[in-house]
Design a protein around this motif. Structure first.
Motif, PDB file in Angstrom:
ATOM      1  N   CYS A 132       0.816  -1.216   0.000  1.00 33.88           N
ATOM      2  CA  CYS A 132       0.000   0.000   0.000  1.00 33.88           C
ATOM      3  C   CYS A 132       0.849   1.265   0.000  1.00 33.88           C
ATOM      4  O   CYS A 132       0.322   2.373   0.124  1.00 33.88           O
ATOM      5  CB  CYS A 132      -0.915   0.011   1.227  1.00 33.88           C
ATOM      6  SG  CYS A 132      -2.099  -1.348   1.297  1.00 33.88           S
ATOM      7  N   ALA A 158      -5.713  -1.229   1.201  1.00 33.26           N
ATOM      8  CA  ALA A 158      -5.401  -2.643   0.997  1.00 33.26           C
ATOM      9  C   ALA A 158      -6.557  -3.320   0.266  1.00 33.26           C
ATOM     10  O   ALA A 158      -7.695  -2.874   0.329  1.00 33.26           O
ATOM     11  CB  ALA A 158      -5.150  -3.319   2.336  1.00 33.26           C
ATOM     12  N   GLY A 159      -6.218  -4.410  -0.442  1.00 26.22           N
ATOM     13  CA  GLY A 159      -7.243  -5.170  -1.131  1.00 26.22           C
ATOM     14  C   GLY A 159      -7.051  -5.187  -2.627  1.00 26.22           C
ATOM     15  O   GLY A 159      -6.009  -4.787  -3.151  1.00 26.22           O
ATOM     16  N   GLU A 160      -8.074  -5.656  -3.314  1.00 26.82           N
ATOM     17  CA  GLU A 160      -7.985  -5.903  -4.754  1.00 26.82           C
ATOM     18  C   GLU A 160      -8.546  -4.730  -5.551  1.00 26.82           C
ATOM     19  O   GLU A 160      -9.538  -4.115  -5.175  1.00 26.82           O
ATOM     20  CB  GLU A 160      -8.750  -7.184  -5.101  1.00 26.82           C
ATOM     21  CG  GLU A 160      -8.599  -7.616  -6.551  1.00 26.82           C
ATOM     22  CD  GLU A 160      -9.182  -8.997  -6.823  1.00 26.82           C
ATOM     23  OE1 GLU A 160      -9.585  -9.247  -7.969  1.00 26.82           O
ATOM     24  OE2 GLU A 160      -9.219  -9.819  -5.878  1.00 26.82           O
ATOM     25  N   SER A 161      -7.899  -4.437  -6.668  1.00 25.30           N
ATOM     26  CA  SER A 161      -8.363  -3.402  -7.589  1.00 25.30           C
ATOM     27  C   SER A 161      -7.949  -3.779  -8.996  1.00 25.30           C
ATOM     28  O   SER A 161      -7.313  -4.807  -9.220  1.00 25.30           O
ATOM     29  CB  SER A 161      -7.790  -2.029  -7.204  1.00 25.30           C
ATOM     30  OG  SER A 161      -6.368  -2.052  -7.274  1.00 25.30           O
ATOM     31  N   ILE A 196      -3.411  -6.669  -6.203  1.00 17.97           N
ATOM     32  CA  ILE A 196      -3.725  -6.914  -4.799  1.00 17.97           C
ATOM     33  C   ILE A 196      -2.676  -6.192  -3.962  1.00 17.97           C
ATOM     34  O   ILE A 196      -1.472  -6.456  -4.085  1.00 17.97           O
ATOM     35  CB  ILE A 196      -3.733  -8.410  -4.451  1.00 17.97           C
ATOM     36  CG1 ILE A 196      -4.682  -9.184  -5.364  1.00 17.97           C
ATOM     37  CG2 ILE A 196      -4.155  -8.608  -2.997  1.00 17.97           C
ATOM     38  CD1 ILE A 196      -4.696 -10.684  -5.107  1.00 17.97           C
TER      39      ILE A 196
END
Length: 404
Positions: free
Chosen positions: A49, A62-65, A73
Motif C-alpha cells: 500500500c 489494501a485489497g484488490e483493484s 492486490i
C-alpha cells in the motif's frame, strides 16, 4: 499462463524505474492473445500500500483493484521505515557485519509487509510463475525463497555496495529464471552467484517509435534559447550531479558553451551560473520536447542497471555523454555507437567540446543510437524475449513431473 508480479510499489503515479518497468510489462503481456484469440496471460500484481519509497507509509487502500485490466492486490505495510535505524544498520552492514545483520538490513530496508509474504506462502503455488522486481527490497529477498521453484527474478542490480552483500550469493542462485536489463547486469549478478545464471533473457525496456517530433517551440516557451545539453532526472549526488555541475561550470567558464538544462527535482544546491538552467519538474510534453531538441544528453551516474532516459534520447536521434565509471552506461554507449564516455574533468571537457563543434559527427552518433533502439528495444522484440523465457522456465519446471 497464470503469472504473479511482485513489486514494492505499483501505480500510475509511481515514478520509480523498476516500478514503471513492472507496470508496463504487466499491461503489455495482459493484452497478448493465444492462437485461439484468448488472453495468453492472467496477471496479478502483488504489491504494498506504499507510495513513498523512503518511508513506505501506507497510502493506498489494501485489497484488490484493477489497473487497466490488470488485477492488483495490495497488502499493508506493517510499519514505516525507521530512517535512523536504517542508516545506522547500513553503516554497520557495509562495514562488514555478519550474516544475521545483513539479513536484518533487508528487513529494515522494507517494505515490511507480512501479509504479502503470507500470501506467497499460502497461494504462491496457484501461479504458474512469480516474477520479482528488484533484489534489494524485503518483498523480493524474503518473498522469493517461498516460491523459488517458480520464481523469476528481475534484479535491476547496480554495482553498488548492496549487491556485494555476502548473503546475496545464495539468494541469487535460488530463482528458476532471470530477466536482466543489460549484459553488464547479467555479468554482475552471475559473478555474485558464482555461476552463469540460466535460463535468462536480457530485455531492457520497450519503446514506441516517435511518429512526429515535438515542436521546439515548447522548449523556447520554457525560456531555453540556442543550443543546450540536457540532464533529465533527479538532481542528486547519488546520480553524480554534483560532479557533472562542477565539470560543466568549469567548461562553461573557459569559453563558449551551450546551456546545461536540468529537468527534474533538485536534491542538492544548484550553482548560480548563466549557463545552467534548472527547470524542476516538467510536463511529459516538455520532457519529450527537451529530449528531441537537445544537442546531447548527459548521464553522470555511476550506478545504473539500465538507463531508460538514454534509450529515450536515442529514440529521438540525439547522442549522449555518459560516465564511463558506470559499466552499464559505458556498455550501452559502446554497443550503440551512440555517444561518448568520460572518466575525468578533462575528458568531459574534450568530449563535450567535440560533440558541440562536430555537428555532422554528433548527428551520426544520434542516428546510430536510434538504429540501436530499433534493433533491440522495440516492444515486439522485448515481448518476444520475455515470452520465450517464460515458456522455457515453465517447460523446465514440467520436466521433473514428466520424469516422475
Amino acid at each position: 499462463m497464470k503469472l504473479a508480479f511482485v513489486v514494492q510499489r505499483y501505480g500510475a503515479d509511481i515514478a520509480g524505474g523498476s516500478e514503471a518497468h513492472c507496470r508496463e510489462l504487466a499491461h503489455r503481456l495482459s493484452r497478448r492473445l493465444d492462437p485461439h484469440g484468448r488472453p495468453a496471460f492472467e496477471i496479478t500484481v502483488l504489491t504494498t500500500c506504499a507510495r513513498d519509497y523512503v518511508t513506505w507509509a501506507n497510502a493506498y487502500p489494501a485489497g484488490e483493484s484493477q489497473d487497466d485490466g490488470v488485477r492488483v492486490i495490495r497488502f499493508a505495510v506493517a510499519r514505516p521505515r525507521d530512517l535512523k535505524t536504517f542508516a545506522d544498520l547500513s553503516d554497520e552492514v557495509f562495514d562488514g557485519a555478519a550474516h544475521a545483520r545483513q539479513v536484518e538490513w533487508f528487513r529494515v530496508n522494507g517494505p515490511d509487509s507480512p501479509a504479502l509474504l503470507d500470501h506467497l506462502s499460502a497461494a504462491g503455488s496457484t501461479y504458474d510463475l512469480v516474477l520479482f522486481w528488484t533484489f534489494r527490497y524485503a518483498t523480493s529477498y524474503f518473498g522469493l525463497p517461498r516460491v523459488a521453484d517458480r520464481a523469476i527474478l528481475v534484479p535491476t542490480a547496480e554495482d553498488d555496495p548492496a549487491v556485494h552483500l555476502e548473503v546475496l550469493g545464495d539468494f541469487f542462485q535460488q530463482p528458476a529464471g532471470y530477466v536482466f536489463l543489460t549484459p553488464e547486469e547479467e555479468t554482475l549478478v552471475s559473478m555474485r552467484a558464482g555461476r552463469r545464471l540460466t535460463p535468462s533473457t536480457t530485455i531492457g525496456i520497450g519503446l514506441e517509435s516517435v511518429s512526429s517530433p515535438p515542436s521546439i517551440e515548447q522548449v523556447r516557451a520554457a525560456g531555453i534559447d540556442g543550443d543546450y545539453v540536457l540532464y533529465l532526472g533527479r538532481v542528486d549526488r547519488n546520480k553524480g550531479c554534483h560532479t557533472m555541475l562542477e565539470y560543466f561550470t568549469a567548461y562553461a567558464d573557459a569559453g563558449n558553451a551551450p546551456t546545461l538544462v536540468l529537468a527534474g527535482p533538485a536534491k542538492l544546491q544548484i550553482p548560480s551560473h548563466p549557463k545552467v538552467r534548472a527547470l524542476g519538474y516538467v510536463s511529459n510534453a516538455l520532457r519529450e520536447a527537451l529530449l528531441a531538441h537537445a544537442s546531447a544528453l548527459i548521464v553522470p551516474s555511476r550506478y545504473e542497471s539500465l538507463s531508460i532516459v538514454l534509450l529515450e534520447t536515442w529514440n529521438h536521434g540525439v547522442p549522449a555523454l555518459v560516465n564511463a565509471e558506470c559499466k552499464v552506461l559505458d556498455g550501452q554507449v559502446r554497443r550503440a555507437s551512440g555517444g561518448l564516455s568520460y572518466r575525468s574533468s578533462a575528458e568531459f571537457h574534450e568530449s563535450l567540446d567535440f560533440l558541440m563543434t562536430q555537428r555532422a559527427v554528433r548527428e551520426q552518433l544520434g542516428r546510430q543510437g536510434l538504429a540501436y533502439v530499433d534493433r533491440e528495444y522495440r516492444w515486439p522484440t522485448v515481448i518476444a524475449r520475455v515470452e520465450s523465457l517464460l515458456g522455457e522456465v515453465l517447460e523446465k519446471r514440467a520436466l521433473p513431473q514428466r520424469a516422475g
